[in-house]
Design an enzyme around this catalytic site. Structure first.
Site, PDB file in Angstrom:
ATOM      1  N   HIS A 196      -3.372   7.137   2.579  1.00 24.66           N
ATOM      2  CA  HIS A 196      -3.810   5.809   2.156  1.00 24.66           C
ATOM      3  C   HIS A 196      -5.188   5.549   2.761  1.00 24.66           C
ATOM      4  O   HIS A 196      -5.485   5.997   3.867  1.00 24.66           O
ATOM      5  CB  HIS A 196      -2.791   4.775   2.641  1.00 24.66           C
ATOM      6  CG  HIS A 196      -3.212   3.373   2.378  1.00 24.66           C
ATOM      7  ND1 HIS A 196      -3.712   2.972   1.163  1.00 24.66           N
ATOM      8  CD2 HIS A 196      -3.231   2.276   3.180  1.00 24.66           C
ATOM      9  CE1 HIS A 196      -4.017   1.686   1.233  1.00 24.66           C
ATOM     10  NE2 HIS A 196      -3.732   1.250   2.437  1.00 24.66           N
ATOM     11  N   ASN A 235     -10.423  -0.211   0.080  1.00 23.86           N
ATOM     12  CA  ASN A 235      -8.962  -0.090   0.073  1.00 23.86           C
ATOM     13  C   ASN A 235      -8.437  -0.572  -1.285  1.00 23.86           C
ATOM     14  O   ASN A 235      -8.489  -1.768  -1.579  1.00 23.86           O
ATOM     15  CB  ASN A 235      -8.411  -0.941   1.221  1.00 23.86           C
ATOM     16  CG  ASN A 235      -6.901  -0.881   1.331  1.00 23.86           C
ATOM     17  OD1 ASN A 235      -6.220  -0.382   0.437  1.00 23.86           O
ATOM     18  ND2 ASN A 235      -6.380  -1.400   2.422  1.00 23.86           N
ATOM     19  N   CYS A 260       0.818  -1.223   0.000  1.00 23.70           N
ATOM     20  CA  CYS A 260       0.000   0.000   0.000  1.00 23.70           C
ATOM     21  C   CYS A 260       0.849   1.270   0.000  1.00 23.70           C
ATOM     22  O   CYS A 260       0.332   2.349  -0.301  1.00 23.70           O
ATOM     23  CB  CYS A 260      -0.935  -0.002   1.200  1.00 23.70           C
ATOM     24  SG  CYS A 260      -2.013  -1.432   1.214  1.00 23.70           S
TER      25      CYS A 260
HETATM   26  O1  UT7 Z   1      -3.918  -1.261   3.546  1.00 24.94           O
HETATM   27  C1  UT7 Z   1      -3.310  -1.768   4.693  1.00 24.94           C
HETATM   28  C2  UT7 Z   1      -3.931  -3.008   5.135  1.00 24.94           C
HETATM   29  N1  UT7 Z   1      -5.120  -3.039   5.886  1.00 24.94           N
HETATM   30  C3  UT7 Z   1      -5.403  -2.332   6.986  1.00 24.94           C
HETATM   31  O2  UT7 Z   1      -4.793  -1.405   7.351  1.00 24.94           O
HETATM   32  C4  UT7 Z   1      -6.552  -2.777   7.820  1.00 24.94           C
HETATM   33  C5  UT7 Z   1      -6.312  -2.487   9.259  1.00 24.94           C
HETATM   34  N2  UT7 Z   1      -7.293  -3.106  10.111  1.00 24.94           N
HETATM   35  C6  UT7 Z   1      -8.600  -2.730  10.137  1.00 24.94           C
HETATM   36  O3  UT7 Z   1      -9.016  -1.879   9.391  1.00 24.94           O
HETATM   37  C7  UT7 Z   1      -9.505  -3.395  11.152  1.00 24.94           C
HETATM   38  O4  UT7 Z   1      -8.715  -4.107  12.084  1.00 24.94           O
HETATM   39  C8  UT7 Z   1     -10.549  -4.328  10.515  1.00 24.94           C
HETATM   40  C9  UT7 Z   1     -11.568  -3.518   9.743  1.00 24.94           C
HETATM   41  C10 UT7 Z   1      -9.872  -5.350   9.606  1.00 24.94           C
HETATM   42  C11 UT7 Z   1     -11.307  -5.096  11.603  1.00 24.94           C
HETATM   43  O5  UT7 Z   1     -11.919  -4.173  12.510  1.00 24.94           O
HETATM   44  P1  UT7 Z   1     -11.771  -4.386  14.077  1.00 24.94           P
HETATM   45  O6  UT7 Z   1     -12.569  -3.339  14.709  1.00 24.94           O
HETATM   46  O7  UT7 Z   1     -10.295  -4.448  14.371  1.00 24.94           O
HETATM   47  O8  UT7 Z   1     -12.487  -5.761  14.282  1.00 24.94           O
HETATM   48  P2  UT7 Z   1     -11.902  -7.147  14.831  1.00 24.94           P
HETATM   49  O9  UT7 Z   1     -10.903  -7.731  13.896  1.00 24.94           O
HETATM   50  O10 UT7 Z   1     -11.474  -6.924  16.240  1.00 24.94           O
HETATM   51  O11 UT7 Z   1     -13.187  -8.069  14.802  1.00 24.94           O
HETATM   52  C12 UT7 Z   1     -14.319  -7.813  15.611  1.00 24.94           C
HETATM   53  C13 UT7 Z   1     -15.416  -8.832  15.327  1.00 24.94           C
HETATM   54  C14 UT7 Z   1     -14.937 -10.284  15.325  1.00 24.94           C
HETATM   55  O12 UT7 Z   1     -15.938 -11.049  15.945  1.00 24.94           O
HETATM   56  P3  UT7 Z   1     -15.778 -11.517  17.471  1.00 24.94           P
HETATM   57  O13 UT7 Z   1     -14.502 -12.334  17.498  1.00 24.94           O
HETATM   58  O14 UT7 Z   1     -15.678 -10.255  18.267  1.00 24.94           O
HETATM   59  O15 UT7 Z   1     -17.014 -12.305  17.705  1.00 24.94           O
HETATM   60  C15 UT7 Z   1     -14.913 -10.648  13.854  1.00 24.94           C
HETATM   61  O16 UT7 Z   1     -15.145 -12.015  13.633  1.00 24.94           O
HETATM   62  O17 UT7 Z   1     -15.990  -8.605  14.029  1.00 24.94           O
HETATM   63  C16 UT7 Z   1     -16.056  -9.836  13.311  1.00 24.94           C
HETATM   64  N3  UT7 Z   1     -15.934  -9.557  11.889  1.00 24.94           N
HETATM   65  C17 UT7 Z   1     -17.006  -9.294  11.114  1.00 24.94           C
HETATM   66  N4  UT7 Z   1     -18.325  -9.230  11.366  1.00 24.94           N
HETATM   67  C18 UT7 Z   1     -19.153  -8.910  10.340  1.00 24.94           C
HETATM   68  C19 UT7 Z   1     -14.818  -9.487  11.146  1.00 24.94           C
HETATM   69  N5  UT7 Z   1     -15.121  -9.172   9.869  1.00 24.94           N
HETATM   70  C20 UT7 Z   1     -16.479  -9.056   9.822  1.00 24.94           C
HETATM   71  C21 UT7 Z   1     -17.383  -8.736   8.805  1.00 24.94           C
HETATM   72  N6  UT7 Z   1     -18.704  -8.674   9.097  1.00 24.94           N
HETATM   73  N7  UT7 Z   1     -16.985  -8.483   7.548  1.00 24.94           N
END
Ligand code: UT7
Length: 330
Positions: free
Chosen positions: A257, A287, A115
């Site tokens: 980004h 993204n 990225c």
């Molecule tokens: O370009 C560079 C690369 N990418 C990034 O920079 C991304 C950086 N990271 C992020 O943007 C965030 O960490 C995410 C958007 C990927 C995830 O958000 P988060 O607030 O960190 O959520 P999390 O990973 O802590 O997940 C929370 C919950 C989980 O469920 P449990 O374990 O709490 O029951 C996931 O299973 O959300 C669940 N979850 C979803 N639920 C509905 C994960 N993806 C989804 C989804 N829909 N698509």
């Protein structure tokens, strides 16, 4: 020898016609619009048609940037394409762009910095110009992320989209109010496993097993990347401002980004900037990795957000880990 000044003389963008909304995704994986919108800011993403590739989209954005600069194909002396989703391992996507656009005098090279690729590619272009090696360099970020995400994995497939953006960087007179001022680029390979596409390279060549195990799809430890991104993007922006004796209020626009609206908003708050100073278009594209910054810049220009002499910052982070920030005067 005094470095030759460079300015962005043209911008261009391309996004595929097909749009995939959060509601569409609800029918594909166990997710919902509320989760995606509130956690990421994304509402839609564009998806390449079957006959589109990273190089065809790059060429379209590049063609517009050349036109916008008022230049002809023979004026371009180098094409640099930043992408983590190239058409193939080699030849470089830049070679394919050179052929599509019929650029008779252009060198061709790809940059692999995930990225952060566009900021790295932009720094190379500025370096070529500063040295007097080239007068006009086409710098493109282009990605077909939709072919590298696992459409069964809700943790990643909702985040990414396809698109391209391009700038022409040109040598200008020393008296020009526009210039590329400074860069900070960095990397930390110890974070490589946090965000990667494991198979298909020399370490894990394509086999039936790698395909069966989905190892040709992007893998990400989202939470770790999030924290790293907020910290790094804030720190390098502060550093580049400090070493150029500028304060955050002097910056007209940060074009960051676009990985997550919450990342950019947290960076904005830490920098003490207003919402108007931080460009966001993630709601429309998701993204698009190396394409986010030039795509965002082209839209900022379309929206007349910039005038000559404004301070503008590009800042990114990504797989590698890699990061980069650039300070320019528009
Ligand atoms: O370009 C560079 C690369 N990418 C990034 O920079 C991304 C950086 N990271 C992020 O943007 C965030 O960490 C995410 C958007 C990927 C995830 O958000 P988060 O607030 O960190 O959520 P999390 O990973 O802590 O997940 C929370 C919950 C989980 O469920 P449990 O374990 O709490 O029951 C996931 O299973 O959300 C669940 N979850 C979803 N639920 C509905 C994960 N993806 C989804 C989804 N829909 N698509």
């Amino acid at each position: 020898m005094k470095p030759i000044k460079a300015q962005i003389s043209g911008v261009g963008k391309y996004a595929p016609e097909k749009v995939l909304s959060n509601l569409d995704l609800e029918k594909m994986v166990d997710t919902n619009d509320e989760w995606i919108s509130s956690r990421t800011g994304i509402k839609r993403r564009h998806i390449a048609a079957d006959n589109e590739t990273t190089s065809t989209m790059a060429a379209e954005a590049g063609r517009k940037a050349i036109e916008n600069a008022g230049l002809k194909p023979e004026d371009i002396e180098m094409v640099i394409v930043a992408s983590l989703s190239p058409d193939m391992m080699f030849p470089a996507s830049a070679c394919l762009v050179q052929d599509i656009l019929k650029l008779p005098k252009a060198g061709t090279v790809d940059v692999s910095a995930a990225c952060s690729g566009f900021v790295y590619a932009f720094s190379m272009a500025a370096g070529y110009i500063a040295m007097g090696l080239h007068k006009n360099v086409l710098v493109i970020g282009s990605e077909v992320m939709s072919r590298f995400v696992d459409w069964k994995d809700r943790n990643t497939c909702v985040l990414f989209g396809d698109g391209a953006g391009a700038v022409v960087l040109s040598a200008v007179d020393q008296n020009s109010p526009s210039e590329v001022i400074d860069f900070i680029l960095g990397g930390d390979g110890s974070g490589g496993d946090q965000l990667s596409l494991p198979a298909g390279g020399s370490k894990m060549p394509a086999t039936h097993e790698t395909v069966d195990q989905g190892m040709h799809y992007l893998k990400m430890a989202g939470n770790n990347v999030f924290k790293f991104a907020v910290r790094t993007m804030t720190d390098i922006t502060v550093e580049i401002l400090n070493r150029n004796n500028l304060t955050a209020d002097k910056v007209k626009l940060v074009v960051p980004h676009q990985a997550n609206f919450r990342i950019n908003d947290a960076v904005r708050e830490r920098l003490g900037m207003t919402e108007a100073q931080m460009f966001n278009n993630i709601f429309e594209y998701g993204n698009t990795s190396g394409a986010t910054i030039p795509l965002g810049l082209a839209e900022a220009v379309e929206q007349n957000l910039l005038k000559r002499g404004d301070y503008v910052i590009f800042v990114s982070f990504g797989g590698g880990f890699t990061w980069g920030v650039s300070l320019i005067k528009w």
